[in-house]
Design a protein around this motif. Sequence first.
Motif, PDB file in Angstrom:
ATOM      1  N   LYS A 124      41.412  38.905  96.924  1.00  0.00           N
ATOM      2  CA  LYS A 124      41.525  37.745  97.449  1.00  0.00           C
ATOM      3  C   LYS A 124      40.733  36.868  96.338  1.00  0.00           C
ATOM      4  O   LYS A 124      39.513  37.441  96.481  1.00  0.00           O
ATOM      5  N   ALA A 125      41.047  35.538  95.962  1.00  0.00           N
ATOM      6  CA  ALA A 125      40.009  34.924  95.091  1.00  0.00           C
ATOM      7  C   ALA A 125      39.040  34.253  96.270  1.00  0.00           C
ATOM      8  O   ALA A 125      39.517  33.986  97.366  1.00  0.00           O
ATOM      9  N   LYS A 126      37.757  34.040  95.820  1.00  0.00           N
ATOM     10  CA  LYS A 126      36.857  33.369  96.358  1.00  0.00           C
ATOM     11  C   LYS A 126      37.000  32.105  96.478  1.00  0.00           C
ATOM     12  O   LYS A 126      37.637  31.338  95.698  1.00  0.00           O
ATOM     13  N   PRO A 127      36.809  31.269  97.676  1.00  0.00           N
ATOM     14  CA  PRO A 127      37.035  29.682  97.587  1.00  0.00           C
ATOM     15  C   PRO A 127      36.230  29.067  96.611  1.00  0.00           C
ATOM     16  O   PRO A 127      35.259  29.477  96.231  1.00  0.00           O
ATOM     17  N   ARG A 128      36.832  28.103  95.857  1.00  0.00           N
ATOM     18  CA  ARG A 128      36.102  27.237  94.891  1.00  0.00           C
ATOM     19  C   ARG A 128      34.930  26.730  95.383  1.00  0.00           C
ATOM     20  O   ARG A 128      35.005  26.056  96.700  1.00  0.00           O
ATOM     21  N   LYS A 129      33.862  26.660  94.812  1.00  0.00           N
ATOM     22  CA  LYS A 129      32.698  25.847  95.144  1.00  0.00           C
ATOM     23  C   LYS A 129      32.902  24.368  95.151  1.00  0.00           C
ATOM     24  O   LYS A 129      33.691  23.972  94.232  1.00  0.00           O
ATOM     25  N   ALA A 130      32.244  23.890  96.187  1.00  0.00           N
ATOM     26  CA  ALA A 130      32.501  22.384  96.109  1.00  0.00           C
ATOM     27  C   ALA A 130      32.123  21.483  94.920  1.00  0.00           C
ATOM     28  O   ALA A 130      32.754  20.230  94.793  1.00  0.00           O
ATOM     29  N   ASP A 131      31.064  21.920  94.151  1.00  0.00           N
ATOM     30  CA  ASP A 131      30.604  21.220  92.977  1.00  0.00           C
ATOM     31  C   ASP A 131      31.191  21.731  91.668  1.00  0.00           C
ATOM     32  O   ASP A 131      30.593  21.762  90.617  1.00  0.00           O
ATOM     33  N   TYR A 132      32.144  22.663  91.866  1.00  0.00           N
ATOM     34  CA  TYR A 132      32.835  23.142  90.508  1.00  0.00           C
ATOM     35  C   TYR A 132      33.307  22.203  89.510  1.00  0.00           C
ATOM     36  O   TYR A 132      33.241  22.460  88.413  1.00  0.00           O
ATOM     37  N   ILE A 133      34.028  21.215  90.088  1.00  0.00           N
ATOM     38  CA  ILE A 133      34.560  20.103  89.318  1.00  0.00           C
ATOM     39  C   ILE A 133      33.796  18.750  89.532  1.00  0.00           C
ATOM     40  O   ILE A 133      33.582  18.723  90.894  1.00  0.00           O
ATOM     41  N   LEU A 134      33.277  18.133  88.751  1.00  0.00           N
ATOM     42  CA  LEU A 134      32.569  16.690  88.640  1.00  0.00           C
ATOM     43  C   LEU A 134      33.480  15.874  87.935  1.00  0.00           C
ATOM     44  O   LEU A 134      33.924  15.872  87.043  1.00  0.00           O
ATOM     45  N   ARG A 135      33.808  14.838  88.920  1.00  0.00           N
ATOM     46  CA  ARG A 135      34.643  13.813  88.649  1.00  0.00           C
ATOM     47  C   ARG A 135      33.886  12.660  88.246  1.00  0.00           C
ATOM     48  O   ARG A 135      33.112  12.110  89.062  1.00  0.00           O
ATOM     49  N   VAL A 136      34.021  12.104  87.041  1.00  0.00           N
ATOM     50  CA  VAL A 136      33.282  10.767  86.688  1.00  0.00           C
ATOM     51  C   VAL A 136      34.093   9.754  86.345  1.00  0.00           C
ATOM     52  O   VAL A 136      35.267   9.806  86.131  1.00  0.00           O
TER      53      VAL A 136
END
Length: 136
Positions: A124-136
Amino acid sequence: AANGRGLQSAKIVVVQDKETRDLLSRLNAQVMGTDMDPFYGAPTVLIVFADSESHTYLEDGSLVMGNLMLGAYAVGLGSCWIHRAKEVFEMPEGKALMEKWGLDAKYKGVGHCILGYIKGDMPKAKPRKADYILRV
């Protein structure tokens, strides 16, 4: 796979011959400083090389590796990126293999993509880190 300026600098060598596969495993383990099988018993090794005269050879080869792994997953195969291809093919034995395969010395090893059937369920894939994507 996408590649810089459409040059298609990568080449893939498919190894299913057990003797060659085992030699590659020993060379890779030697670089790592161990005697374990870095290919985890996988019967198939895809070696990705790229033309080092291309400014984007490492990126091109890396994209090929990623696409190979995605393709493997899509058809239910297990895969893993095994490093040290650059070092293996700088060794005399690795250079001899490249010559046997007709690969010019300008080609550099990018990675080994091992393939095989997974025992049991797909991980199973690990959960995505909360800060994996930075929206600006």
